[in-house]
Motif scaffolding. Structure first.
Motif, short mmCIF file in Angstrom:
data_model
loop_
_atom_site.label_atom_id
_atom_site.label_comp_id
_atom_site.label_asym_id
_atom_site.label_seq_id
_atom_site.Cartn_x
_atom_site.Cartn_y
_atom_site.Cartn_z
N GLY A 1 11.14 -48.84 22.19
CA GLY A 1 11.50 -48.88 20.78
C GLY A 1 11.19 -47.60 20.04
O GLY A 1 10.96 -47.62 18.83
N VAL A 2 11.19 -46.47 20.75
CA VAL A 2 10.84 -45.19 20.15
C VAL A 2 11.92 -44.16 20.46
O VAL A 2 12.37 -44.05 21.61
CB VAL A 2 9.48 -44.66 20.66
N ILE A 3 12.36 -43.42 19.45
CA ILE A 3 13.21 -42.25 19.66
C ILE A 3 12.30 -41.03 19.73
O ILE A 3 11.48 -40.80 18.83
CB ILE A 3 14.23 -42.08 18.52
N PHE A 4 12.41 -40.28 20.80
CA PHE A 4 11.59 -39.09 21.01
C PHE A 4 12.41 -37.83 20.72
O PHE A 4 13.63 -37.82 20.82
CB PHE A 4 11.09 -39.03 22.45
N ARG A 5 11.69 -36.75 20.40
CA ARG A 5 12.32 -35.46 20.16
C ARG A 5 11.62 -34.38 20.97
O ARG A 5 10.41 -34.34 21.05
CB ARG A 5 12.27 -35.11 18.66
N HIS A 6 12.43 -33.53 21.61
CA HIS A 6 11.92 -32.37 22.34
C HIS A 6 12.53 -31.11 21.73
O HIS A 6 13.70 -31.10 21.36
CB HIS A 6 12.36 -32.39 23.81
N GLU A 7 11.78 -30.04 21.69
CA GLU A 7 12.38 -28.74 21.44
C GLU A 7 13.04 -28.26 22.71
O GLU A 7 12.56 -28.51 23.82
CB GLU A 7 11.34 -27.73 20.97
N LEU A 8 14.17 -27.56 22.54
CA LEU A 8 14.88 -26.97 23.68
C LEU A 8 14.60 -25.48 23.70
O LEU A 8 14.84 -24.77 22.72
CB LEU A 8 16.38 -27.21 23.54
N HIS A 9 14.05 -24.98 24.81
CA HIS A 9 13.76 -23.55 24.96
C HIS A 9 14.52 -23.02 26.16
O HIS A 9 14.13 -23.25 27.31
CB HIS A 9 12.26 -23.33 25.19
N ASP A 10 15.64 -22.32 25.92
CA ASP A 10 16.41 -21.74 27.02
C ASP A 10 16.71 -22.76 28.11
O ASP A 10 16.55 -22.50 29.30
CB ASP A 10 15.67 -20.53 27.61
N GLY A 11 17.11 -23.94 27.68
CA GLY A 11 17.49 -24.97 28.64
C GLY A 11 16.34 -25.75 29.23
O GLY A 11 16.53 -26.52 30.18
N VAL A 12 15.14 -25.58 28.71
CA VAL A 12 13.96 -26.30 29.19
C VAL A 12 13.41 -27.15 28.05
O VAL A 12 13.32 -26.68 26.91
CB VAL A 12 12.88 -25.33 29.71
N LEU A 13 13.04 -28.40 28.35
CA LEU A 13 12.49 -29.28 27.32
C LEU A 13 11.04 -28.98 27.06
O LEU A 13 10.23 -28.85 27.98
CB LEU A 13 12.60 -30.75 27.77
N GLY A 14 10.69 -28.91 25.77
CA GLY A 14 9.28 -28.88 25.40
C GLY A 14 8.71 -30.28 25.43
O GLY A 14 9.42 -31.25 25.73
N PRO A 15 7.42 -30.44 25.14
CA PRO A 15 6.79 -31.77 25.16
C PRO A 15 7.49 -32.71 24.18
O PRO A 15 7.99 -32.29 23.13
CB PRO A 15 5.35 -31.49 24.73
N ARG A 16 7.51 -34.01 24.51
CA ARG A 16 8.16 -34.96 23.63
C ARG A 16 7.20 -35.42 22.55
O ARG A 16 5.98 -35.49 22.76
CB ARG A 16 8.69 -36.15 24.41
N GLU A 17 7.78 -35.71 21.40
CA GLU A 17 7.00 -36.26 20.28
C GLU A 17 7.79 -37.40 19.66
O GLU A 17 9.03 -37.36 19.63
CB GLU A 17 6.72 -35.17 19.24
N PRO A 18 7.14 -38.45 19.18
CA PRO A 18 7.87 -39.55 18.54
C PRO A 18 8.58 -39.06 17.28
O PRO A 18 8.00 -38.32 16.47
CB PRO A 18 6.77 -40.55 18.19
N PHE A 19 9.84 -39.43 17.14
CA PHE A 19 10.61 -39.07 15.96
C PHE A 19 10.85 -40.29 15.07
O PHE A 19 10.66 -40.21 13.85
CB PHE A 19 11.94 -38.46 16.39
#
Length: 283
Positions: free
Chosen positions: A167-185
């Motif tokens: 029940g959580v939507i997560f958000r990652h930063e995208l760095h040159d095609g690589v995902l950063g750590p996920r955080e709850p959005f």
């Protein structure tokens, strides 16, 4: 109140999913996962066509050089129409026979982001992958039960997805095609249903299909719910923008496990805003 239309056709989806608006073809493509079919709708003519695939099919996405790619079973396939041809491009390594593909999206660089999940939806045995230039790699360390709704924000800076079981939507930063750590959005509250497929509009708001709640909900760039559109089916599974002006919101649903007049229907909604053309896969 938003106008909602059921797209007329001669069948409903057992589990509708995997929407993609093809600007090139002026057509909406989507899948029926459990019905093992790929569907195509041309709004200009009202024509709806359907092809049987032979295995569960989670999503279909346009290919920059022509045709499409689709997630089928535990593999990625190339798909073309007129005539309909489906050929495996790559198998997803290490996936147990109890798993299948679910949902996917392409980013501005033409990479695919896709999830796998157990058929039974009952354990975190799924994974999240990146498919780029024909090669596949694990994109996130966390296990998934029901990975859903990859969506890239209009700036290309963030990738959002959900594990519907959490029940959580997560958000990652995208760095040159690589995902950063996920955080709850967004963490869904009681009565909101479960977050499923999602799509951004041109204003940077996120539209989310709310499984079990019979609606799509629009969230602000800060993650606050700002609008809810009710639909005449409970199991709302995915949404995407389409139409010649990208001002229609197409929404899938499921008939599996429910006895509803419009369960498994494809809906066309007037959302009062425009979307963005989707990114294709590039290889």
């Amino acid at each position: 109140m938003a106008a909602v239309r059921v797209v007329p056709r001669d069948r409903v989806d057992v589990l509708g999913e995997g929407l993609f608006w093809s600007v090139r073809d002026g057509a909406l493509l989507w899948t029926d996962i459990l019905g093992r079919r790929i569907n195509r709708f041309r709004p200009a003519t009202g024509q709806v066509e359907s092809w049987e695939v032979g295995d569960v099919v989670g999503w279909i996405i346009g290919r920059a050089k022509g045709g499409f790619v689709a997630g089928i079973g535990r593999s990625i396939a190339q798909v073309s129409f007129d005539p309909f041809i489906c050929e495996t491009l790559a198998d997803i390594p290490g996936e147990p026979a109890t798993n299948r593909v679910n949902d996917a999206a392409a980013d501005p660089q033409g990479q695919l982001w896709l999830g796998t999940m157990p058929y039974a939806c009952d354990a975190p045995t799924g994974s999240f992958y990146r498919f780029s230039k024909g090669g596949i790699s694990r994109a996130a360390p966390e296990p998934f039960t029901i990975p859903n709704g990859p969506a890239i924000d209009p700036t290309g800076r963030f990738l959002l997805h959900t594990d519907s079981a959490m029940g959580v939507i997560f958000r990652h930063e995208l760095h040159d095609g690589v995902l950063g750590p996920r955080e709850p959005f967004v963490t869904f509250e009681n009565g909101w249903g479960s977050p499923d497929g999602m799509a951004f509009d041109a204003e940077g708001h996120l539209w989310v299909a709310c499984w079990g709640a019979g609606c799509v909900t629009r969230f602000s760039p800060e993650g606050r719910p700002v609008r809810r559109i009710e639909l005449p089916a409970s199991q709302i599974s995915n949404c995407t923008f389409g139409g010649a002006d990208l001002d229609r919101l197409y929404v899938t649903s499921a008939a599996d496990g429910v006895d509803e007049e419009h369960g498994g229907a494809l809906f066309e909604v007037d959302p009062g805003c425009r979307g963005l053309p989707p990114f294709p896969y590039e290889d």
